[in-house]
Design a protein around this motif. Sequence first.
Motif, PDB file in Angstrom:
ATOM      1  N   GLU A  15      25.206  -3.425 -73.940  1.00  0.00           N
ATOM      2  CA  GLU A  15      24.477  -3.431 -75.216  1.00  0.00           C
ATOM      3  C   GLU A  15      25.297  -4.098 -76.326  1.00  0.00           C
ATOM      4  OE1 GLU A  15      22.888  -0.092 -78.309  1.00  0.00           O
ATOM      5  OE2 GLU A  15      22.410   0.220 -76.191  1.00  0.00           O
ATOM      6  N   ARG A  16      26.574  -3.768 -76.423  1.00  0.00           N
ATOM      7  CA  ARG A  16      27.430  -4.380 -77.441  1.00  0.00           C
ATOM      8  C   ARG A  16      27.696  -5.856 -77.122  1.00  0.00           C
ATOM      9  NH1 ARG A  16      32.579  -1.638 -78.027  1.00  0.00           N
ATOM     10  NH2 ARG A  16      32.860  -2.923 -79.873  1.00  0.00           N
ATOM     11  N   LEU A  17      27.865  -6.183 -75.846  1.00  0.00           N
ATOM     12  CA  LEU A  17      28.048  -7.587 -75.462  1.00  0.00           C
ATOM     13  C   LEU A  17      26.825  -8.400 -75.871  1.00  0.00           C
ATOM     14  CD1 LEU A  17      29.639  -7.043 -71.952  1.00  0.00           C
ATOM     15  CD2 LEU A  17      30.727  -8.286 -73.837  1.00  0.00           C
ATOM     16  N   ASP A  18      25.640  -7.894 -75.578  1.00  0.00           N
ATOM     17  CA  ASP A  18      24.407  -8.596 -75.948  1.00  0.00           C
ATOM     18  C   ASP A  18      24.301  -8.772 -77.454  1.00  0.00           C
ATOM     19  OD1 ASP A  18      23.673  -8.816 -73.290  1.00  0.00           O
ATOM     20  OD2 ASP A  18      22.220  -7.155 -73.365  1.00  0.00           O
ATOM     21  N   PRO A  22      25.616 -13.920 -79.599  1.00  0.00           N
ATOM     22  CA  PRO A  22      25.393 -15.107 -80.445  1.00  0.00           C
ATOM     23  C   PRO A  22      26.635 -15.503 -81.256  1.00  0.00           C
ATOM     24  CG  PRO A  22      23.498 -13.646 -80.549  1.00  0.00           C
ATOM     25  CD  PRO A  22      24.580 -12.897 -79.820  1.00  0.00           C
ATOM     26  N   GLU A  23      27.368 -14.532 -81.798  1.00  0.00           N
ATOM     27  CA  GLU A  23      28.590 -14.832 -82.551  1.00  0.00           C
ATOM     28  C   GLU A  23      29.676 -15.390 -81.633  1.00  0.00           C
ATOM     29  OE1 GLU A  23      30.029 -11.709 -85.234  1.00  0.00           O
ATOM     30  OE2 GLU A  23      28.024 -10.812 -85.058  1.00  0.00           O
ATOM     31  N   ALA A  30      31.984 -23.903 -81.766  1.00  0.00           N
ATOM     32  CA  ALA A  30      32.766 -24.548 -82.826  1.00  0.00           C
ATOM     33  C   ALA A  30      34.080 -25.095 -82.270  1.00  0.00           C
ATOM     34  CB  ALA A  30      33.029 -23.566 -83.967  1.00  0.00           C
ATOM     35  N   LEU A  31      34.714 -24.347 -81.366  1.00  0.00           N
ATOM     36  CA  LEU A  31      35.942 -24.840 -80.735  1.00  0.00           C
ATOM     37  C   LEU A  31      35.650 -26.033 -79.834  1.00  0.00           C
ATOM     38  CD1 LEU A  31      37.804 -21.518 -79.877  1.00  0.00           C
ATOM     39  CD2 LEU A  31      38.363 -23.171 -81.673  1.00  0.00           C
ATOM     40  N   ALA A  71      40.576 -15.103 -82.156  1.00  0.00           N
ATOM     41  CA  ALA A  71      39.532 -14.739 -83.129  1.00  0.00           C
ATOM     42  C   ALA A  71      38.146 -14.594 -82.496  1.00  0.00           C
ATOM     43  CB  ALA A  71      39.488 -15.770 -84.253  1.00  0.00           C
ATOM     44  N   ASP A  72      38.057 -14.648 -81.186  1.00  0.00           N
ATOM     45  CA  ASP A  72      36.762 -14.486 -80.509  1.00  0.00           C
ATOM     46  C   ASP A  72      36.139 -13.144 -80.909  1.00  0.00           C
ATOM     47  OD1 ASP A  72      34.690 -13.951 -78.632  1.00  0.00           O
ATOM     48  OD2 ASP A  72      35.696 -15.164 -77.114  1.00  0.00           O
ATOM     49  N   PRO A  73      34.899 -13.141 -81.369  1.00  0.00           N
ATOM     50  CA  PRO A  73      34.248 -11.880 -81.755  1.00  0.00           C
ATOM     51  C   PRO A  73      34.241 -10.831 -80.641  1.00  0.00           C
ATOM     52  CG  PRO A  73      32.985 -13.720 -82.584  1.00  0.00           C
ATOM     53  CD  PRO A  73      34.059 -14.295 -81.686  1.00  0.00           C
ATOM     54  N   PHE A  74      34.106 -11.245 -79.384  1.00  0.00           N
ATOM     55  CA  PHE A  74      34.169 -10.286 -78.277  1.00  0.00           C
ATOM     56  C   PHE A  74      35.536  -9.604 -78.256  1.00  0.00           C
ATOM     57  CE2 PHE A  74      30.848 -11.870 -74.923  1.00  0.00           C
ATOM     58  CZ  PHE A  74      29.819 -11.471 -75.750  1.00  0.00           C
TER      59      PHE A  74
END
Length: 97
Positions: A15-18, A22-23, A30-31, A71-74
Motif C-alpha cells: 500500500e505504501r509502495l503504491d 509516482p514520486e 529526472a535522473l 534521495a529516492d522517495p522509497f
Amino acid sequence: MAVFAVTYVYSPDAERLDALRPEHRAFLRALHDAGRVVVSGPLVPDDGAPAGALIVVDADDAAAAAALLDADPFRHAGLVTERTVREWVPVIGSLAR
C-alpha cells in the motif's frame, strides 16, 4: 564514469509502495533525463525472492552511485530494506563500453 548496478529489496508494504510510486518514478525519471540513470525497473517477486528493483547508473564510483539514489522517495520512507551497489562492466550490447 563507470556503470553501476544498484539493486533494491522493497518492504512488503504494498500500500505504501503504491502510494509513493509516482514520486519514486519521477525521481528516477529526472535522473534519467540528467543522463545519470541508464535504465531502471522492478524485479518481480519470484520463488520466495522479494520484490525490488534494478537501477543502472553512471557514476564515478560506488559511493557516488549510492549517493545519487539517497534521495529516492522509497528510501526516505523506509521502503527500501536492502540496497546493493556493484560496478558492472557490460561487454556486449548497447551499454558496452
